[in-house]
Design an enzyme around this catalytic site. Sequence first.
Site, short mmCIF file in Angstrom:
data_model
loop_
_atom_site.label_atom_id
_atom_site.label_comp_id
_atom_site.label_asym_id
_atom_site.label_seq_id
_atom_site.Cartn_x
_atom_site.Cartn_y
_atom_site.Cartn_z
N CYS A 266 0.96 -3.87 -3.96
CA CYS A 266 0.25 -3.61 -2.71
C CYS A 266 -0.31 -4.89 -2.10
O CYS A 266 -0.41 -5.02 -0.88
CB CYS A 266 -0.87 -2.60 -2.94
SG CYS A 266 -2.03 -3.09 -4.23
N GLU B 52 4.79 -2.75 5.80
CA GLU B 52 4.84 -2.95 4.36
C GLU B 52 6.19 -2.47 3.84
O GLU B 52 6.52 -1.29 3.94
CB GLU B 52 3.72 -2.18 3.67
CG GLU B 52 3.67 -2.45 2.17
CD GLU B 52 2.54 -1.72 1.46
OE1 GLU B 52 1.93 -2.31 0.57
OE2 GLU B 52 2.29 -0.55 1.82
N LYS C 6 -3.02 12.79 -11.80
CA LYS C 6 -1.59 12.95 -11.50
C LYS C 6 -0.92 11.59 -11.37
O LYS C 6 -1.21 10.83 -10.44
CB LYS C 6 -1.39 13.72 -10.18
CG LYS C 6 0.07 14.18 -10.01
CD LYS C 6 0.38 14.61 -8.59
CE LYS C 6 0.81 13.45 -7.72
NZ LYS C 6 2.11 12.85 -8.15
N GLU D 213 -7.10 3.11 -2.16
CA GLU D 213 -6.54 1.75 -2.21
C GLU D 213 -5.14 1.88 -1.66
O GLU D 213 -4.24 2.44 -2.29
CB GLU D 213 -6.55 1.23 -3.65
CG GLU D 213 -6.45 -0.28 -3.74
CD GLU D 213 -5.03 -0.79 -3.86
OE1 GLU D 213 -4.41 -1.03 -2.80
OE2 GLU D 213 -4.55 -0.94 -4.99
#
Length: 491
Positions: free
Chosen positions: A284, A385, A175, A250
């Site tokens: 990231c 973040e 996906k 991750e």
Amino acid sequence: MTTGQMYIGGKWTGSISGETREIICPSDGRIIAKVAEGSAEDVRRAVKEARKAFDSGCWSKAPVLERRDFLNKTADMIDGCSDMLMRLETLNTGKPFRDSAGDIADAANCFRYYAGLINKPTGQVFEVPDPNMQTMVVREPVGVCGQIVPWNYPLLMAAWKLAPALAAGNTVVFKPAEITPLTAIKLFEMFEKAGLPAGVANLVLGSGAEAGHEIAVNHGIDKVAFTGGTKTGRSIMQAATENIKNISLELGGKSPCIVFDDYDMESAVEWAMFAIFANQGEVCSAGSRLILQDTIYDKFLKRLAERTKKIKVARGETDGCEMGPVISETQMEKVLSYIEKGKKEGARLLCGGCRMTDGDYAKGFFVAPTVFADCTPGMSIVRDEIFGPVLAVQKFHTEEEAVALANDTPYGLAGGVITKDISRAIRVVKALRAGITWVNCYNPTFNEAPWGGYKQSGIGRELGTFGLEEYTEVKQININLSGGGVDWFAD
């Protein structure tokens, strides 16, 4: 406008519900495609096909050279239409052409890397105390793998997941992010042309809340591999307990780039900028915290602000574009909200700090490259973040203080150290609680080396030999060489 369907059981299909989703270009907000909007029911259909294909052995038991040839064919096809893929990636994500071009090349190389790896020696043989026993270990495919990737590197993240999974002999339910599916659809067209057996790789489109959740909870899936936010990663971990799925995650990062006063300033400024502003900060592992030695603090910040203000922000297809828009209006609003938090919490705004709306920027989701100075550990822009072009700068005096600031985060994905003193560089890198580190650079990534983090930045590793092992189970085999019985019970 293009249309896109899902690929399930070797056939292109719309969703069972018939629903579709509009795909938006972040550079100008226009609709560029309509694609099928899958649901949990579509995932269940894909899992059924993947399970049937795996149990048949059409792929898991296929000769390794057959899997190798398929991966190489895919790589060749990616290279053969790289210009089309580059333009489509830029249209869908807004990133500069040069960024997309690098991503497409890396994706092809990822397939090629795993093609070259899978026929190399593997397994182990043990000398055990019993001379009549031969003991060995082999690696076998996990089974049906559910894979969910983010929107920041659509084709590249697809390659990172699909190449090792297919190389190892698994079947897949894949996906992509619901807002960036276009190059993934093209990749599955290549799979079909390359002759991948029906059901081995299945493409399901749809939201994370619906299709992604079903991948996480579905008992027919043996492993879930996810790249994305830490909050979603926690949900996947919880869902995976339903049938004790194998997982690899991750997740997020708030990575430090430490700059000491002995390095060439111009070069250090360039690396600090590249660490945060590459790919619009939507990375990231972005170096979103610059930890700067006090002896060069003011001079460095002055030069950093000068250079940052000159970054060419534009539509990704514009000549000389160095930074494009962020991915969506929702993400833009998130980034802008953090910029406001930074101002309210007392950080000093050096440059940027606003949405760009003049001229060609008017309809797009453009945020000016932003630098905050005098940041403290408790600020939101230091803790959270943001996933956008926002840099938080902190000051340090001693090496020990730099390490303490760098590790003061729940994340542990990446970190960089910039210094001419190689002994100090090694000391600091070894002290960083992070899975990916750089010395005198930031962001270089290689298919050959493992990718993943410590702490809340995830579980497991992608890429390299580690990435292939994540898609295998370890089986112990013991063989009785004597040909006789156990002689354990009385006659």
